[in-house]
Design an enzyme around this catalytic site. Structure first.
Site, PDB file in Angstrom:
ATOM      1  N   HIS A 134      80.217  65.483  33.765  1.00  0.00           N
ATOM      2  CA  HIS A 134      79.709  66.687  34.428  1.00  0.00           C
ATOM      3  C   HIS A 134      78.325  66.345  34.997  1.00  0.00           C
ATOM      4  O   HIS A 134      77.594  65.524  34.432  1.00  0.00           O
ATOM      5  CB  HIS A 134      79.597  67.784  33.356  1.00  0.00           C
ATOM      6  CG  HIS A 134      79.226  69.138  33.861  1.00  0.00           C
ATOM      7  ND1 HIS A 134      77.928  69.497  34.137  1.00  0.00           N
ATOM      8  CD2 HIS A 134      79.978  70.235  34.117  1.00  0.00           C
ATOM      9  CE1 HIS A 134      77.908  70.756  34.538  1.00  0.00           C
ATOM     10  NE2 HIS A 134      79.134  71.225  34.543  1.00  0.00           N
ATOM     11  N   ASP A 172      78.133  64.338  24.994  1.00  0.00           N
ATOM     12  CA  ASP A 172      78.236  65.661  25.598  1.00  0.00           C
ATOM     13  C   ASP A 172      79.470  66.329  24.973  1.00  0.00           C
ATOM     14  O   ASP A 172      80.604  65.999  25.313  1.00  0.00           O
ATOM     15  CB  ASP A 172      78.393  65.514  27.112  1.00  0.00           C
ATOM     16  CG  ASP A 172      78.632  66.856  27.804  1.00  0.00           C
ATOM     17  OD1 ASP A 172      78.885  67.856  27.103  1.00  0.00           O
ATOM     18  OD2 ASP A 172      78.585  66.882  29.045  1.00  0.00           O
ATOM     19  N   GLN A 215      82.667  70.540  25.951  1.00  0.00           N
ATOM     20  CA  GLN A 215      84.076  70.975  26.001  1.00  0.00           C
ATOM     21  C   GLN A 215      84.783  70.799  24.662  1.00  0.00           C
ATOM     22  O   GLN A 215      85.965  71.122  24.555  1.00  0.00           O
ATOM     23  CB  GLN A 215      84.833  70.190  27.087  1.00  0.00           C
ATOM     24  CG  GLN A 215      84.425  70.524  28.508  1.00  0.00           C
ATOM     25  CD  GLN A 215      84.803  71.936  28.934  1.00  0.00           C
ATOM     26  OE1 GLN A 215      85.674  72.580  28.340  1.00  0.00           O
ATOM     27  NE2 GLN A 215      84.137  72.449  29.960  1.00  0.00           N
ATOM     28  N   LYS A 247      80.657  78.303  25.305  1.00  0.00           N
ATOM     29  CA  LYS A 247      82.013  77.751  25.462  1.00  0.00           C
ATOM     30  C   LYS A 247      82.767  77.758  24.129  1.00  0.00           C
ATOM     31  O   LYS A 247      83.906  77.306  24.066  1.00  0.00           O
ATOM     32  CB  LYS A 247      81.922  76.315  25.989  1.00  0.00           C
ATOM     33  CG  LYS A 247      81.422  76.225  27.436  1.00  0.00           C
ATOM     34  CD  LYS A 247      81.607  74.833  27.960  1.00  0.00           C
ATOM     35  CE  LYS A 247      80.708  74.487  29.113  1.00  0.00           C
ATOM     36  NZ  LYS A 247      81.150  75.027  30.400  1.00  0.00           N
ATOM     37  N   CYS A 276      81.717  70.534  39.085  1.00  0.00           N
ATOM     38  CA  CYS A 276      80.465  69.793  38.820  1.00  0.00           C
ATOM     39  C   CYS A 276      80.766  68.336  38.506  1.00  0.00           C
ATOM     40  O   CYS A 276      80.224  67.758  37.560  1.00  0.00           O
ATOM     41  CB  CYS A 276      79.656  70.433  37.701  1.00  0.00           C
ATOM     42  SG  CYS A 276      79.021  72.042  38.138  1.00  0.00           S
TER      43      CYS A 276
HETATM   44  N1  7TS Z   1      79.127  69.125  30.086  1.00  0.00           N
HETATM   45  C1  7TS Z   1      80.407  69.462  30.257  1.00  0.00           C
HETATM   46  C2  7TS Z   1      81.494  68.499  29.909  1.00  0.00           C
HETATM   47  C3  7TS Z   1      80.700  70.741  30.765  1.00  0.00           C
HETATM   48  O1  7TS Z   1      81.978  71.076  30.939  1.00  0.00           O
HETATM   49  C4  7TS Z   1      79.653  71.628  31.091  1.00  0.00           C
HETATM   50  C5  7TS Z   1      79.910  72.958  31.713  1.00  0.00           C
HETATM   51  C6  7TS Z   1      78.340  71.214  30.849  1.00  0.00           C
HETATM   52  C7  7TS Z   1      78.114  69.957  30.360  1.00  0.00           C
HETATM   53  C8  7TS Z   1      77.176  72.110  31.104  1.00  0.00           C
HETATM   54  O2  7TS Z   1      77.166  73.148  30.159  1.00  0.00           O
HETATM   55  P1  7TS Z   1      76.118  74.356  30.294  1.00  0.00           P
HETATM   56  O3  7TS Z   1      76.542  75.298  29.221  1.00  0.00           O
HETATM   57  O4  7TS Z   1      74.765  73.784  30.075  1.00  0.00           O
HETATM   58  O5  7TS Z   1      76.304  74.904  31.671  1.00  0.00           O
HETATM   59  N2  7TS Z   1      81.134  73.043  32.418  1.00  0.00           N
HETATM   60  C9  7TS Z   1      81.534  74.042  33.217  1.00  0.00           C
HETATM   61  C10 7TS Z   1      82.778  74.015  33.864  1.00  0.00           C
HETATM   62  O6  7TS Z   1      83.597  73.110  33.713  1.00  0.00           O
HETATM   63  N3  7TS Z   1      82.914  75.119  34.622  1.00  0.00           N
HETATM   64  O7  7TS Z   1      81.796  75.849  34.470  1.00  0.00           O
HETATM   65  C11 7TS Z   1      80.932  75.187  33.619  1.00  0.00           C
END
Ligand code: 7TS
Length: 411
Positions: free
Chosen positions: A123, A203, A206, A229, A369
């Site tokens: 991401h 990371d 997910q 999430k 992303c």
């Molecule tokens: N890493 C992964 C693998 C992710 O899927 C996401 C967010 C992030 C980092 C960033 O997380 P945040 O909570 O800091 O935003 N992924 C997604 C997505 O797949 N669709 O919307 C957000």
């Protein structure tokens, strides 16, 4: 059957609504999850009864607030089996956790000639911070390739033999890809990084609400995830870091709460975790996250992973029957979660998402992303369905029926 699973859908008020005239089918959990009543009530109770600033007051509400916030930290340590509560830093989310490591550890430890290693399936939030860090320090950024379609888009582990050299000072990789649904062998990746002395950053955005995580068994140095999430609130996330590393790192942001002694001539800082939590923290949502972790563990994360797998398999098998479809990631039968990403030859992902919405089905379409990976795969976008604890086999069937209607419409 574990009784916690019996009425899961009843625990999520948002699911019980119509979109247009159709019952909501929420399959956008990769972006964010819905919240059970226990999480909503924990946040509500805090504001109704305990709201006060933490670590500052000696009055009853301030002490209750502080107790709730620190209990959430202890709960988080237990959730990922960290050795010390002090290894849990609360952040806004995965993005901030990774930026914290890049800004603090990275700037202090990297120099020209060093290598930062990440992968092609990250991401943007586990990619851009490393690009910026490389530009600041003169270090070189390299990527572990994603293998081709036949290899189900897993990481090319053979390439690690040449990429993982003693020059690699940091290796950052995702546990589960938000675009491919691939589940990486994070234990093996940590062990191989350790063999060359590289610091590891996982990371877990997910995976934290989907798979059991044990940072001591993994031997990782840092692990990042987001509350939203994993059934928790938005605006709260976690950085796990090994205590010795955190205590040797310079502050990321400075201000109140993280200082020891401030003098006009200079300042000394508290150890971790306070050192990395400048300003008033997000107390309410840390307490909400605590409730989310309790909920997830009542369901049991092994059972959640099995439920995800069942739904992902069902989706993959049915999607494979559709004409002109390209399914990314693990093929039927392989280890997978509930996230399936696909592209049609003749229908754009945004059209698929818009049409599915008319059937009450929430999907995501776009580059997720993951722009460099999309480019490598020769795609502008994909459609993504991502299931979670409250999704059912019938909802997967409704998705497939809707996709058939969309394909018929577009001829
Ligand atoms: N890493 C992964 C693998 C992710 O899927 C996401 C967010 C992030 C980092 C960033 O997380 P945040 O909570 O800091 O935003 N992924 C997604 C997505 O797949 N669709 O919307 C957000």
């Amino acid at each position: 059957m574990n009784p916690a699973w019996q009425n899961v859908r009843d625990d999520f008020p948002v699911l019980h609504q119509l979109v247009g005239k159709k019952p909501l089918v929420y399959l956008d959990n990769g972006a964010t999850s819905q919240k059970p009543v226990s999480v909503i009530e924990a946040v509500d109770r805090f504001y109704q009864r305990d709201n006060s600033n933490v670590h500052r007051g000696l009055h009853a509400l301030s002490m209750r607030s502080t107790d709730g916030y620190e209990a959430a930290r202890r709960r988080t340590a237990k959730f990922i089996n960290a050795a010390h509560d002090a290894e849990i830093v609360f952040t806004r989310g995965t993005t901030e956790s990774i930026n914290l490591v890049a800004q603090s550890w990275g700037t202090a430890n990297l120099k020209p000639g060093d290598v930062i290693l990440t992968t092609e399936m990250e991401h943007h939030s586990n990619l851009v911070p490393w690009q910026q860090l490389a530009a600041r320090t003169g270090a070189t950024l390299k990527y572990v390739p994603v293998a081709g379609d036949d290899a189900e888009h897993g990481l090319d582990l053979d390439a690690l033999d040449t990429l993982l050299t003693p020059q690699v000072k940091l290796f950052a990789f995702t546990h589960i890809s938000n675009t491919l649904g691939v589940i990486n062998p994070i234990g093996e990746l940590c062990a191989r990084a350790r063999a060359v002395g590289a610091v590891t950053v996982i990371d877990a955005a997910q995976s934290s609400g989907h798979e059991p995580l044990d940072v001591q068994a993994l031997g990782c140095d840092f692990l990042a995830f987001s509350g939203h999430k994993m059934l928790g609130p938005t605006g709260i996330g976690v950085l796990y870091g090994k205590r010795a590393l955190l205590d040797a790192m310079p502050p990321y942001q400075t201000g109140g709460g993280m200082v020891d002694v401030v003098d006009f001539a200079g300042t000394t800082f508290k150890p971790s975790p306070e050192r990395f939590e400048a300003g008033t923290p997000n107390v309410a949502d840390a307490i909400g996250l605590h409730a989310a972790m309790d909920y997830l563990d009542r369901l049991d994360r092994v059972a959640i992973a099995a439920h995800d797998h069942m739904l992902g398999e069902r989706a993959c098998a049915a999607l494979a029957e559709l004409p002109g479809i390209r399914i990314l990631g693990p093929k039927p039968g392989a280890r997978r979660g509930g996230l399936v990403s696909f592209a049609f030859e003749n229908v754009h992902a945004h059209d698929v998402v818009t049409f599915a919405d008319q059937d009450g089905i929430a999907l995501r379409g776009g580059h997720h992303c993951n722009q460099p990976l999309m480019k490598k795969l020769g795609l502008a976008s994909t459609t993504r369905a991502s299931a979670y604890v409250y999704n059912t086999a019938e909802e997967i069937d409704a998705l497939v029926a809707s996709l058939r209607r969309i394909l018929a419409f577009f001829g």
